[in-house]
Design an enzyme around this catalytic site. Structure first.
Site, PDB file in Angstrom:
ATOM      1  N   HIS A  35     -63.965 -24.446 -64.052  1.00  0.00           N
ATOM      2  CA  HIS A  35     -62.669 -25.043 -63.674  1.00  0.00           C
ATOM      3  C   HIS A  35     -62.771 -26.542 -63.466  1.00  0.00           C
ATOM      4  O   HIS A  35     -61.760 -27.238 -63.471  1.00  0.00           O
ATOM      5  CB  HIS A  35     -62.149 -24.377 -62.396  1.00  0.00           C
ATOM      6  N   ASP A  66     -61.198 -35.154 -62.655  1.00  0.00           N
ATOM      7  CA  ASP A  66     -60.648 -33.842 -62.304  1.00  0.00           C
ATOM      8  C   ASP A  66     -60.706 -32.940 -63.529  1.00  0.00           C
ATOM      9  O   ASP A  66     -60.446 -33.399 -64.646  1.00  0.00           O
ATOM     10  CB  ASP A  66     -59.186 -33.990 -61.846  1.00  0.00           C
TER      11      ASP A  66
HETATM   12  O1  F6P Z   1     -61.358 -26.818 -58.591  1.00  0.00           O
HETATM   13  C1  F6P Z   1     -62.252 -25.825 -58.323  1.00  0.00           C
HETATM   14  C2  F6P Z   1     -61.915 -25.067 -57.064  1.00  0.00           C
HETATM   15  O2  F6P Z   1     -62.768 -23.964 -56.942  1.00  0.00           O
HETATM   16  C3  F6P Z   1     -60.457 -24.644 -57.027  1.00  0.00           C
HETATM   17  O3  F6P Z   1     -60.255 -23.414 -57.579  1.00  0.00           O
HETATM   18  C4  F6P Z   1     -60.128 -24.698 -55.585  1.00  0.00           C
HETATM   19  O4  F6P Z   1     -58.818 -25.109 -55.363  1.00  0.00           O
HETATM   20  C5  F6P Z   1     -61.027 -25.739 -55.024  1.00  0.00           C
HETATM   21  O5  F6P Z   1     -62.112 -25.876 -55.903  1.00  0.00           O
HETATM   22  C6  F6P Z   1     -61.298 -25.411 -53.563  1.00  0.00           C
HETATM   23  O6  F6P Z   1     -62.565 -25.164 -53.284  1.00  0.00           O
HETATM   24  P1  F6P Z   1     -63.112 -24.413 -52.003  1.00  0.00           P
HETATM   25  O7  F6P Z   1     -63.281 -22.994 -52.399  1.00  0.00           O
HETATM   26  O8  F6P Z   1     -64.392 -25.102 -51.731  1.00  0.00           O
HETATM   27  O9  F6P Z   1     -62.123 -24.583 -50.899  1.00  0.00           O
END
Ligand code: F6P
Length: 511
Positions: A154, A362
């Protein structure tokens, strides 16, 4: 239909109201439609061991394990968020590498693989998500799992020379090559990974994004994550008429709203954004009292030192900016550091004249797409978008800027605030056209279809097969829109014919 097994660090457990951020937004639709198993961390700290908690809702089985405090510190905070996150976002200066953390990260992946293996059925499709789980496919293969495995990243994939800063990175790239399909948000991420696979994994890149190494083939693909644009547009329309958005509108007393919303994260370019706002107000003083920035920067990952340092710096810069530029009856900046519900955000986006999405790097940035969907087509706001967000590849109606260039950001804000309605509409229409016929469901189905093609059990016609009379006269496609060799074989009783080395991985049972 093969059962889909999604694996991600966070799991949106219905009982806990757990959030999984952008990942859950991307996957919810597919899982709701198709059902399956969702496996990962429970969000809780426990005593370790292989206990699995299972809950069911709407055709989805959620299976989770707890992490110990030490695992959470080292695997999640220190290695995933303290090494992989900054490196993959090309911010190596924020990385703190420690071999003990790297080992804990591998150990957690190995533990997850052992638990997941006990839950797998022979014909499951396994879809692993994100940087927390880079070794998982290799851990599963080492345990003899032969199911098709897909991996989707992602976040961005940095260039190999940046990644080389972490001694662990070469072996993580090799581990990823245990999957059948590896998906990325953009062509740039795919190209960086292919180069890293050549460098660290002795892979050879062939046509059609196929990597070959030591007799194995791995398919790469680009699958930009999408939002549900029509649902979000309806939500924004409704919420813009609600009490919270009305209060916000009333508080503006005729000023234009500039709006930004993200997690408080070093990759999001928040300090640079404030520098851009300061320059806007210094270079274009006509916006004093006529515009204000509402910045939601929800505190996150506060156990990681770079996040705590950013919070301190942001509070300092925001305070200085307001102290330097405010008037007794006007504040240039409203900074909110707690999380705000996504439904309220939809309404605020529709109130805004300018959306600021200016990350330093990003993977995709779904906020950019949500801002577009939230706009009133008759009087849309303008998106100022970092060229380093994956979304910039698709949203060419945005004012695309380099977030390191404060002047460019200030000038783009000035242009956006002054932009005539006709140009705002034209730009919005081109962005709406880019997102409006897409959805997370189509994105998920596209990945699953590609995984079926990439793994060796199937050859795939994309329409129902019509071959006259007999058992193949009309076969309904599966959820991915496919009729697979496996389905045909099941219908014709010719399953044995699929057991050749090319079509069925060893160990996969066809009954
Ligand atoms: O962008 C990757 C991601 O895993 C998203 O899916 C998520 O919004 C963000 O990072 C939040 O991460 P964490 O699980 O560390 O709160």
């Amino acid at each position: 239909m093969n059962r889909l097994v999604v694996v991600s660090n966070r799991v949106p457990l219905p009982s806990a109201g757990n959030h999984a951020g952008g990942l859950a937004v991307a996957l919810d639709g597919l899982m709701e439609k198709r059902g399956g198993l969702w496996f990962g961390w429970s969000g809780a700290i426990g005593t370790g061991g292989n206990n699995v908690s299972v809950e069911q809702a709407d055709g989805i089985d959620y299976a989770t394990i707890d992490l110990t405090q030490d695992e959470h510190d080292r695997y999640y905070n220190n290695f995933s968020n303290g090494v992989l996150w900054p490196l993959l976002h090309t911010m190596p200066e924020l990385m703190h590498f420690d071999r003990r953390d790297a080992k804990a990260y591998r150990d957690v992946n190995a533990r997850m693989a052992a638990t997941l293996q006990s839950l797998l059925r022979p014909t499951d499709l396994v879809w692993i998500h994100d940087f927390h789980l880079m070794p998982l496919a290799a851990c599963l293969r080492a345990r003899g799992v032969t199911n098709p495995i897909g991996f989707f990243l992602h976040v961005p994939f940095a260039s190999a020379d940046v990644l080389a800063a972490a001694p662990e990175m070469g072996s993580l790239v090799r581990d990823l090559l245990a999957a059948d399909l590896i998906g990325f948000q953009t062509e740039n991420d795919l190209a960086n990974f292919a180069a890293a696979a050549e460098l660290f994994g002795d892979a050879m890149r062939g046509p059609g994004n196929l990597l070959t190494m030591a007799g194995r083939k791995v398919r790469l693909g680009v699958f930009p994550v999408e939002i549900e644009p029509h649902g979000f547009a309806d939500l924004a329309d409704k919420m813009a008429a609600g009490p919270e958005a009305s209060r916000l509108r009333a508080s503006l007393t005729g000023q234009h709203l500039i709006f930004g919303v993200e997690r408080l994260d070093p990759t999001k370019g928040l300090l640079q954004r404030l520098a851009g706002l300061r320059l806007l107000l210094e270079k274009h003083p006509q916006w004093h009292r006529r515009a204000t920035l509402l910045q939601i920067a929800a505190v996150s990952r506060k156990e990681v030192s770079s996040y705590r340092a950013l919070r301190t710096a942001l509070d300092r810069d925001a305070g200085c900016l307001n102290a330097d530029l405010a008037e007794p009856d006007w504040l240039p900046l409203r900074l909110v550091s707690r999380a705000v519900d996504r439904t309220l955000v939809a309404g605020y986006m529709r109130v805004a004249r300018v959306g600021l999405v200016t990350p330093l790097r990003d993977g995709m940035n779904l906020v950019a797409k949500e801002f577009v969907a939230a706009q009133n087509p008759a009087d849309p706001g303008v998106l100022v978008l970092s060229r380093f967000a994956g979304a910039a590849q698709q949203l060419d109606g945005a004012l695309r800027i380099n977030p390191h260039d404060a002047d460019a950001m200030a000038d783009a804000m000035d242009r956006a605030l002054a932009m005539p309605l006709a140009e705002r509409r034209e730009r919005w229409q081109s962005m709406w056209a880019a997102i409006s016929d897409r959805s997370p469901l189509a994105w998920g189905r596209g990945f699953v279809a590609a995984l079926l093609r990439a793994s060796s059990i199937v050859a795939v016609p994309d329409r129902p097969l019509r071959t006259g009379t007999g058992p193949l006269a009309l076969m309904e496609p599966d959820e991915a829109g496919l009729v697979t060799d496996l389905m045909v074989a099941e219908r014709t009783g010719e399953r044995e014919k699929l057991r050749g080395p090319k079509l069925v991985p060893e160990g996969v049972q066809l009954n």
